[in-house]
Design a protein around this motif. Structure first.
Motif, short mmCIF file in Angstrom:
data_model
loop_
_atom_site.label_atom_id
_atom_site.label_comp_id
_atom_site.label_asym_id
_atom_site.label_seq_id
_atom_site.Cartn_x
_atom_site.Cartn_y
_atom_site.Cartn_z
N ASN A 4 7.38 -2.52 15.02
CA ASN A 4 8.23 -1.56 16.04
C ASN A 4 7.72 -0.50 16.60
OD1 ASN A 4 10.19 -3.34 15.05
ND2 ASN A 4 10.67 -2.12 13.20
N GLN A 52 17.47 5.41 12.61
CA GLN A 52 16.22 5.32 13.44
C GLN A 52 15.39 6.07 12.73
OE1 GLN A 52 16.61 6.41 17.66
NE2 GLN A 52 14.50 5.88 17.91
N GLN A 53 13.92 5.78 12.68
CA GLN A 53 13.01 6.43 12.13
C GLN A 53 12.81 7.68 12.59
OE1 GLN A 53 9.83 3.37 12.04
NE2 GLN A 53 9.66 3.44 9.98
N TRP A 54 13.20 8.78 12.39
CA TRP A 54 13.69 9.26 11.19
C TRP A 54 14.78 10.06 11.45
CZ3 TRP A 54 8.60 8.33 12.12
CH2 TRP A 54 7.78 7.45 11.46
N ASP A 71 15.53 0.20 13.75
CA ASP A 71 14.23 -0.53 13.38
C ASP A 71 14.02 -1.20 12.04
OD1 ASP A 71 14.13 2.21 12.03
OD2 ASP A 71 13.74 3.14 13.96
N ARG A 79 14.67 3.37 23.09
CA ARG A 79 15.35 2.76 22.08
C ARG A 79 16.81 3.02 21.65
NH1 ARG A 79 11.86 0.64 17.05
NH2 ARG A 79 10.97 -0.56 18.72
N PRO A 124 9.09 4.92 19.88
CA PRO A 124 8.06 4.26 19.25
C PRO A 124 6.91 3.89 20.08
CG PRO A 124 10.17 2.85 19.38
CD PRO A 124 10.50 4.08 20.15
N GLN A 154 8.81 15.29 15.99
CA GLN A 154 8.18 13.89 16.15
C GLN A 154 8.64 13.46 17.51
OE1 GLN A 154 11.08 11.76 13.17
NE2 GLN A 154 10.48 10.43 14.87
N ASN A 210 6.15 2.03 15.26
CA ASN A 210 6.42 3.23 14.87
C ASN A 210 5.35 3.38 13.64
OD1 ASN A 210 8.89 4.81 15.20
ND2 ASN A 210 10.01 2.74 14.80
N MET A 257 2.50 7.36 15.56
CA MET A 257 3.83 7.67 15.33
C MET A 257 3.93 8.27 14.02
SD MET A 257 6.26 7.63 17.60
CE MET A 257 7.74 7.71 16.79
N SER A 258 3.05 7.93 13.00
CA SER A 258 3.20 8.27 11.61
C SER A 258 1.99 9.05 11.10
CB SER A 258 3.05 7.10 10.80
OG SER A 258 4.21 6.23 10.75
#
Lengths: 305, 220
Positions: free
Chosen positions: B200, A159-161, A194, B100, B193, B189, B202, B206-207
């Protein structure tokens, strides 16, 4: 005419002498270097011998390196010999020696190259599918499966990350750490929640893509070598891809069962919130908020081990 | 001709300066405040909003952190001293939902293995019940994982844009973690998401450092 024939004969004799000189130097250096490659460098080649797949990869690297040495040395030694012996002398303004073909040498070169390339093609194919599949993911139904009745099953969820690990034989618990028992065959069920990731347990010699909605199976068998291994994502998966790694350990069987039971107790509260163990957990594409992972996921299929 | 060339060179230089300046822009770093009552302890007050309300992306979800002067700063970069207990108060103003991966409902890495949510100690939050979980604070290097409980998105006093105030619907979550014995920048983090409108969920915030990703900078 007779003089030129004599010169030609002398030259052939000289070529033969030089050929044997080059061959002798090449042969001695190749024997010494291949010995060093196989017995001195080889045992230290990555990824080591923590599992049978890692050991198989190390063997492959040893074979490839040992085979490249003769080719490399022939090119280097021949090139060096020519540079030293056939360079023009100071003040020499004449033409060089007429170059003539040598079918025997050419034939040996062609045959040797062909044999080597065909051998490597067969060797690479054989190593990919035989024994253990070299630790790569073989999709949901790998061609090769180890002859073990009940391997230790670990689901790798990317899953990220971050990677998490689910243990269907331990009540379906999930952990962020990964301990493995020594001398045990392990089945990794690799999937993603994902995007596409890649589970690369370097020292284990295991590397399998983690695709959403796909169960990618990889097998390995740990040896008696205990120690730490690194798990990395090897598929560019977003901004924190570089930070998507963790460490695992191969430990004794008793230490493993002790750790696993401790994790079961420690994670009991959250384990009961997890959906039934499934080979895949397809996320919905509704965007934010998570929104999917539960057991009613239409694409997931529950599995009992 | 010379004037034209010099002018063009200056213009290119200014454009490059602007581009690289923008790319190098980072949110400010806020230092945790030393506790006046506890030794080796610092206090950190954070709020997370459904929409930050300011900056280039006012509709993005994101964090504010209170600085030493008591002002809210829109950032996710925090400086904390090593060998210290960090006492964190999170004011949560965003709505929640299921995770998730429900595993992230588990608290880990805190002193006592739990968080205090609105006055009650909890060690696991079920994202599939009630208001659900709005966000998480996960710092893998510190083994820290904190699920943050959401508020009712239909509440009449739901905060629409940050920085939000205590008069608006919110949850208060407190916990304490240890900063460790070595200096390091620990990535943290959100594992929900929550990038609305991105693949998704993300992308976007999220980034982006300063929204749903940041660093705990542990210093000597």
């Amino acid at each position: 005419m007779a003089a030129s024939q004599q010169a030609l004969a002398e030259r052939k004799q000289d070529d033969r002498r030089r050929g044997w000189q080059i061959f002798a130097v090449w042969f001695v250096l190749v024997v010494i270097t291949d010995y060093l490659v196989w017995f001195v460098w080889g045992p230290h080649m990555p990824p080591g011998t923590m599992t049978n797949t890692a050991a198989a990869q190390q063997f492959d690297f040893k074979v490839l390196t040992a085979m490249v040495v003769p080719v490399l040395f022939m090119v280097w030694i021949y090139g060096g010999y020519v540079l030293i012996n056939f360079r023009a002398k100071p003040g020499d303004r004449g033409d060089g020696v007429v170059i003539t073909g040598n079918r025997k040498v050419q034939g040996i070169w062609y045959v040797a190259s062909t044999v080597m390339v065909l051998f490597l093609a067969w060797f690479g194919t054989f190593e990919l599918i035989s024994n253990n599949g070299i630790g790569t993911g073989g999709g949901p139904s790998p061609i090769w499966k180890p002859n073990v009745k009940s391997p230790l099953v670990i689901q790798v969820i990317a899953q990220q990350w971050r990677f998490t690990y689910r243990w269907p034989q331990f009540g379906g618990m999930e952990t962020t750490s990964l301990d493995l028992p020594a001398n045990t065959t392990v089945k990794f069920d690799v999937t993603s929640l994902d995007v596409i990731h890649d589970f690369w347990a370097y020292q284990l010699g295991v590397k399998a893509d983690a695709n959403p909605g796909v169960n990618n199976v990889a097998y390995t068998t740990t040896t008696s070598q205990l120690g730490r291994f690194t798990v990395r994502c090897d598929e560019l998966c977003g901004i924190w891809h570089g930070a998507m790694y963790n460490y695992g350990h191969v430990v004794s069987r008793s230490a493993f069962y002790s750790w696993a039971h401790q994790m079961q107790v420690q994670n009991a509260g959250v384990t009961k919130l997890l959906p039934p163990f499934s080979l895949t957990y397809t996320p919905s594409y509704s965007g934010a908020g998570g929104g999917y992972y539960p057991s009613y996921d239409p694409n997931g299929s529950t599995q009992t081990y | 001709m010379g004037i034209v060339l010099v002018s063009a060179a200056v213009a290119v230089g200014l454009i490059l300066f602007g581009i690289f300046g923008y790319l190098r822009t980072y949110p400010p770093t806020v230092s945790a405040v030393a506790s006046s009552t506890q030794p080796n302890t610092v206090n950190l007050t954070m709020q997370v909003d459904g929409a930050v309300g300011t900056g280039p992306h006012p509709n993005w979800v994101g964090w504010y952190i209170k600085n030493g002067a008591g002002k809210w700063v829109r950032t996710t970069l925090v400086q904390i001293p090593e060998r210290s207990y960090v006492h964190v108060t999170v004011l949560e103003y965003d709505s929640g939902g299921p995770l998730r991966n429900e595993y992230w409902g588990k608290v880990s890495g805190t002193v006592g293995g739990s968080v205090n949510l609105n006055g009650k100690n909890v060690s696991v939050l079920n994202g599939s019940s009630g208001n659900g979980i709005a966000h998480t604070i996960v710092a893998p290097g510190l083994n820290l994982a904190i699920p943050v409980w959401g508020v009712n998105g239909n509440a009449s006093n739901f905060c629409q844009a940050g920085p939000c105030s205590p008069a608006q619907a919110h949850n208060v979550e407190t916990f304490t973690f240890y900063s460790g014995t070595s200096t390091h920048s620990y990535r943290w983090q959100c594992f929900i998401p929550c990038g609305v409108g991105y693949l998704n969920g993300n992308g976007g915030p999220m980034s982006a450092t300063g929204y749903m990703a940041g660093f705990f900078k542990v210093v000597a």
